[in-house]
Enzyme design. Structure first.
Site, PDB file in Angstrom:
ATOM      1  N   VAL A 125       0.832  -1.203   0.000  1.00  0.00           N
ATOM      2  CA  VAL A 125       0.000   0.000   0.000  1.00  0.00           C
ATOM      3  C   VAL A 125       0.868   1.254   0.000  1.00  0.00           C
ATOM      4  O   VAL A 125       0.587   2.222  -0.716  1.00  0.00           O
ATOM      5  CB  VAL A 125      -0.959  -0.001   1.208  1.00  0.00           C
ATOM      6  CG1 VAL A 125      -1.621   1.363   1.380  1.00  0.00           C
ATOM      7  CG2 VAL A 125      -2.023  -1.083   1.037  1.00  0.00           C
ATOM      8  N   GLU A 126       1.928   1.238   0.788  1.00  0.00           N
ATOM      9  CA  GLU A 126       2.747   2.437   0.945  1.00  0.00           C
ATOM     10  C   GLU A 126       3.563   2.770  -0.298  1.00  0.00           C
ATOM     11  O   GLU A 126       3.571   3.926  -0.742  1.00  0.00           O
ATOM     12  CB  GLU A 126       3.693   2.272   2.144  1.00  0.00           C
ATOM     13  CG  GLU A 126       2.995   2.283   3.497  1.00  0.00           C
ATOM     14  CD  GLU A 126       2.445   3.654   3.864  1.00  0.00           C
ATOM     15  OE1 GLU A 126       2.870   4.660   3.259  1.00  0.00           O
ATOM     16  OE2 GLU A 126       1.581   3.716   4.755  1.00  0.00           O
TER      17      GLU A 126
END
Length: 339
Positions: A125-126
């Site tokens: 996600v990051e």
């Protein structure tokens, strides 16, 4: 005549482009806030005042950063937010990242109790597994938000302080470091304060390298969750079934910390679709918006303590649910978990 007109037009366009670019960035002015910050760094941390003033001459206030901080992705509805992060690319790349770092993930998951799939999903996600770590100079991002964004100035002043300290501790050039528009850094997108409190030199090479070393990043993420009281072996979120008639009319409480017992859920005609660990376990009632036209326009979940821990990484229920659902998709694709 046509040549002169074209030349004039091109010159005019270049002037306008220069003015536009100039409006998007500006050097930090010698103001009271910056002077107070420099005095603090000198008096508390023994920095050299002249060196800091010279450093800040090269720092720029970025208008595009101010625009980004005002319109975060977390303002999207869930069904739009989910499409960004729960994709075949992130799932398949997550399986590949797991396979490439199998040994570290296995060891760290067993030692910390933080499941490998959660660590992998956070990185997915990051930064899409380290592929997109940001292209803003960290010092520009932090200085812009510290000195030109009053709503969160105290927070970013603290992060700017931490950034200069970590650069001194890790022997890094502050002008070389790149990250997100908010100053988050490396594979796990740590803010400077998080780096200084939880980053780990997993392979003992003398550097806490969250920028280029996946092992350090993996161990550091697990340590972050340990510090936030991750509960090994406990569930993260459980879907809820509405047992009443029609669509549920629910009032959600503020905050993200679990605050409802199971019997209180039942009074709302809500039933957990998997058992809750105990009758005293509290949960957070969560509602995730679905597109109009579906039978039920909101997806209802019970977030447990570990869901709350994920929100400490990013203070958003959307973020935590994206991490959780991506982790489950990656796990299902790979077929193995370490706990």
């Amino acid at each position: 005549m046509q040549y002169k007109t074209l030349s004039f037009t091109l010159n005019l366009m270049l002037v306008l482009l220069f003015l536009l670019l100039s409006a998007c960035t500006s050097n930090i002015k010698n103001n009271d806030a910056m002077n107070a910050f420099i005095d603090k760094m000198v008096n508390i941390h023994q920095f050299d005042a002249n060196e800091l003033r010279e450093l800040f001459i090269a720092v720029e206030i970025k208008d595009d950063i101010l625009k980004r901080i005002s319109t975060p992705s977390e303002n999207m509805p869930w069904y739009s937010y989910r499409k960004i992060f729960i994709t075949d690319e992130r799932i398949n790349s997550g399986v590949k990242f797991w396979q490439q770092n199998e040994s570290t993930l296995s060891t760290v998951a067993k030692q910390s109790g933080v499941p490998a799939e959660i660590i992998v999903a956070i990185i997915g996600v990051e930064t899409l597994y380290g592929q997109k770590t940001g292209n803003h100079r960290v010092i520009d991002a932090l200085a812009t938000l510290a000195f030109a964004y009053p709503p969160r100035s105290p927070y970013f002043l603290n992060e700017l302080e931490g950034f200069l300290l970590l650069c001194r501790e890790e022997q890094l050039n502050p002008l070389d470091m790149e990250g997100s528009y908010a100053g988050a850094m490396g594979i796990p997108q740590f803010m400077p304060s998080s780096f200084r409190s939880v980053a780990i030199d997993y392979d003992h090479d003398g550097h806490k390298d969250i920028w280029h070393n996946p092992s350090d990043a993996i161990a550091s993420i697990a340590n972050y969750f340990i510090k936030q009281n991750w509960q090994p072996g406990q569930p993260i979120a459980i879907p809820l079934l509405f047992t009443g008639e029609g669509n549920p009319k629910l009032t959600l409480s503020s905050g993200l910390k679990p605050d409802l017992r199971q019997d209180e859920l039942e009074l709302l005609n809500l039933k957990t679709m998997r058992p809750i660990p105990s009758l005293t376990t509290k949960v957070k009632l969560l509602s995730f918006e679905q597109p109009l036209g579906q039978k039920q326009t909101n997806d209802l979940w019970a977030g447990l303590d570990n869901f709350y821990v994920i929100t400490r990484y990013n203070n958003s229920a959307l973020y935590a649910m994206a991490v959780y659902q991506l982790s489950q998709s990656i796990l299902n694709k790979k077929g193995t978990s370490y706990e």
